[in-house]
Design a protein around this motif. Structure first.
Motif, mmCIF file in Angstrom:
data_model
loop_
_atom_site.group_PDB
_atom_site.id
_atom_site.type_symbol
_atom_site.label_atom_id
_atom_site.label_comp_id
_atom_site.label_asym_id
_atom_site.label_seq_id
_atom_site.Cartn_x
_atom_site.Cartn_y
_atom_site.Cartn_z
ATOM 1 N N UNK A 40 19.337 -9.044 46.034
ATOM 2 C CA UNK A 40 19.403 -9.152 44.578
ATOM 3 C C UNK A 40 19.210 -7.788 43.927
ATOM 4 N N UNK A 41 20.026 -7.488 42.922
ATOM 5 C CA UNK A 41 19.822 -6.334 42.037
ATOM 6 C C UNK A 41 19.522 -5.058 42.811
ATOM 7 N N UNK A 42 20.558 -4.498 43.422
ATOM 8 C CA UNK A 42 20.343 -3.371 44.334
ATOM 9 C C UNK A 42 21.162 -2.142 43.958
ATOM 10 N N UNK A 43 21.653 -2.076 42.707
ATOM 11 C CA UNK A 43 22.392 -0.903 42.237
ATOM 12 C C UNK A 43 21.672 -0.287 41.043
ATOM 13 N N UNK A 44 21.585 1.028 41.025
ATOM 14 C CA UNK A 44 20.927 1.718 39.918
ATOM 15 C C UNK A 44 21.575 1.390 38.580
ATOM 16 N N UNK A 45 22.924 1.321 38.555
ATOM 17 C CA UNK A 45 23.583 1.061 37.274
ATOM 18 C C UNK A 45 23.347 -0.374 36.790
ATOM 19 N N UNK A 46 23.051 -1.280 37.726
ATOM 20 C CA UNK A 46 22.707 -2.652 37.350
ATOM 21 C C UNK A 46 21.368 -2.668 36.611
ATOM 22 N N UNK A 47 20.423 -1.851 37.057
ATOM 23 C CA UNK A 47 19.127 -1.765 36.370
ATOM 24 C C UNK A 47 19.267 -1.068 35.025
ATOM 25 N N UNK A 48 20.162 -0.073 34.972
ATOM 26 C CA UNK A 48 20.375 0.650 33.721
ATOM 27 C C UNK A 48 20.868 -0.288 32.631
ATOM 28 N N UNK B 107 20.305 -3.348 32.301
ATOM 29 C CA UNK B 107 19.253 -4.283 31.902
ATOM 30 C C UNK B 107 18.025 -3.570 31.339
ATOM 31 N N UNK B 108 18.003 -2.219 31.488
ATOM 32 C CA UNK B 108 16.892 -1.407 30.990
ATOM 33 C C UNK B 108 15.566 -1.813 31.632
ATOM 34 N N UNK B 109 15.621 -1.973 32.969
ATOM 35 C CA UNK B 109 14.413 -2.301 33.717
ATOM 36 C C UNK B 109 14.322 -1.385 34.934
ATOM 37 N N UNK B 110 13.174 -1.375 35.585
ATOM 38 C CA UNK B 110 12.947 -0.527 36.744
ATOM 39 C C UNK B 110 13.264 -1.289 38.034
ATOM 40 N N UNK B 111 13.816 -0.599 39.063
ATOM 41 C CA UNK B 111 14.092 -1.251 40.342
ATOM 42 C C UNK B 111 12.806 -1.700 41.029
ATOM 43 N N UNK B 112 12.877 -2.748 41.847
ATOM 44 C CA UNK B 112 11.691 -3.197 42.590
ATOM 45 C C UNK B 112 11.374 -2.246 43.737
ATOM 46 N N UNK B 113 10.123 -2.234 44.160
ATOM 47 C CA UNK B 113 9.723 -1.360 45.255
ATOM 48 C C UNK B 113 10.307 -1.808 46.588
#
Length: 289
Positions: free
Chosen positions: A84-92, A94-100
């Motif tokens: 789930x949610x493994x691309x930097x631009x996907x987080x951008x 949504x304006x959230x930080x990637x999981x550790x």
């Protein structure tokens, strides 16, 4: 090598293994009748080296692309795992930080369809079905407790996948649990081929695209992956034994329908075009079920 499963048009139920060069199919089963007609079984038998030895010499049986129907390049596997949610631009977007750590979930193997099959939408069940183009890796041999530096030794190759998702079921109608939103019938198109790892080059530097009805929706590069492929294999194989034929969808870039303004979702009649550099184009039609 771009490995496929296919059927001759006159024998649509007789699935065989081959590989494709431009518009020509090499029928592996005619070249070596000792090989299984299932790619999964070839991997289980440890016979893929035999396939690699079938080089495109003039005496080998070749078939024009127009005379065959492409099937999903591998079927019947034990597991379909997804990140789930493994691309930097996907987080951008949504304006959230990637999981550790990477977040994993699963689909059923019965979700898998091939390049000439259709996604079937139950519009009386879901009205918010989204596209998600993904780089999909195929496990070539049993992997357990694999170290990241050894991970690619266990990878047969890569294909294109669509992690089709019913957002209403993913987010609300199943209590926030992913399974039913991700695993509806036909919700995992893959294909058109598996490009073997020796020909893929760097799998973390491939252009990746998705368009719907000719309109570009996703455009990225696998170098945007947050959690890299070796780390994914290390983590998953530490808790689950990965078996030959298992597939791992590595995540999707930004550009999803649910984050558009207004949101956009798939409808019967839509055509999804998914493309990854060095693998090819997976074209998927959407129909009412």
């Amino acid at each position: 090598m771009k490995v496929i499963q296919f059927a001759y048009n006159e024998k649509p139920e007789d699935v065989r293994v081959g590989y494709i060069i431009e518009d020509t199919i090499i029928d592996v089963n005619k070249a070596d009748t000792s090989l299984s007609t299932s790619l999964l079984q070839i991997l289980k038998d440890g016979d893929f080296d035999k396939v690699k030895k079938i080089t495109p010499l003039s005496h080998l049986p070749t078939v024009p692309r127009s005379e065959v129907t492409l099937k999903a390049p591998i079927t019947g596997q034990d597991k379909v795992l997804c990140i789930d949610m493994n691309y930097l631009d996907h987080y951008t977007e949504q304006k959230i930080e990637p999981p550790e750590v990477p977040i994993a979930f699963a689909k059923f193997t019965s979700c898998i369809i091939g390049p000439e099959d259709v996604v079937r939408l139950k519009t009386n069940v879901t009205t918010k079905v989204d596209w998600e183009v993904e780089l999909c890796l195929v496990i070539g041999k049993t992997a357990q407790d694999v170290r990241a530096e050894d991970a690619y030794k266990y990878v047969l190759g890569f294909t294109v996948a669509q992690d089709i998702t019913a957002r209403d079921w993913q987010k609300k109608l199943n209590g926030g649990q992913f399974l039913l939103g991700k695993a509806m019938d036909t919700f995992c198109p893959i294909g058109p081929c598996i490009t073997t790892i020796d020909e893929i080059g760097d799998p973390e530097n491939l252009e990746i695209f998705c368009s719907v009805n000719g309109i570009l929706k996703q455009k990225s590069n696998t170098k945007q992956l947050v959690h890299k492929i070796p780390a994914l294999i290390e983590r998953l194989s530490s808790v689950i034994t990965l078996l030959p034929g298992d597939i791992i969808l590595t995540g999707t870039p930004g550009g999803l329908g649910m984050y558009r303004n207004p949101p956009e979702y798939l409808r019967p009649g839509d055509v999804i075009r998914s493309e990854i550099e060095k693998i090819g184009v997976l074209t998927t039609r959407v129909q009412e079920f």
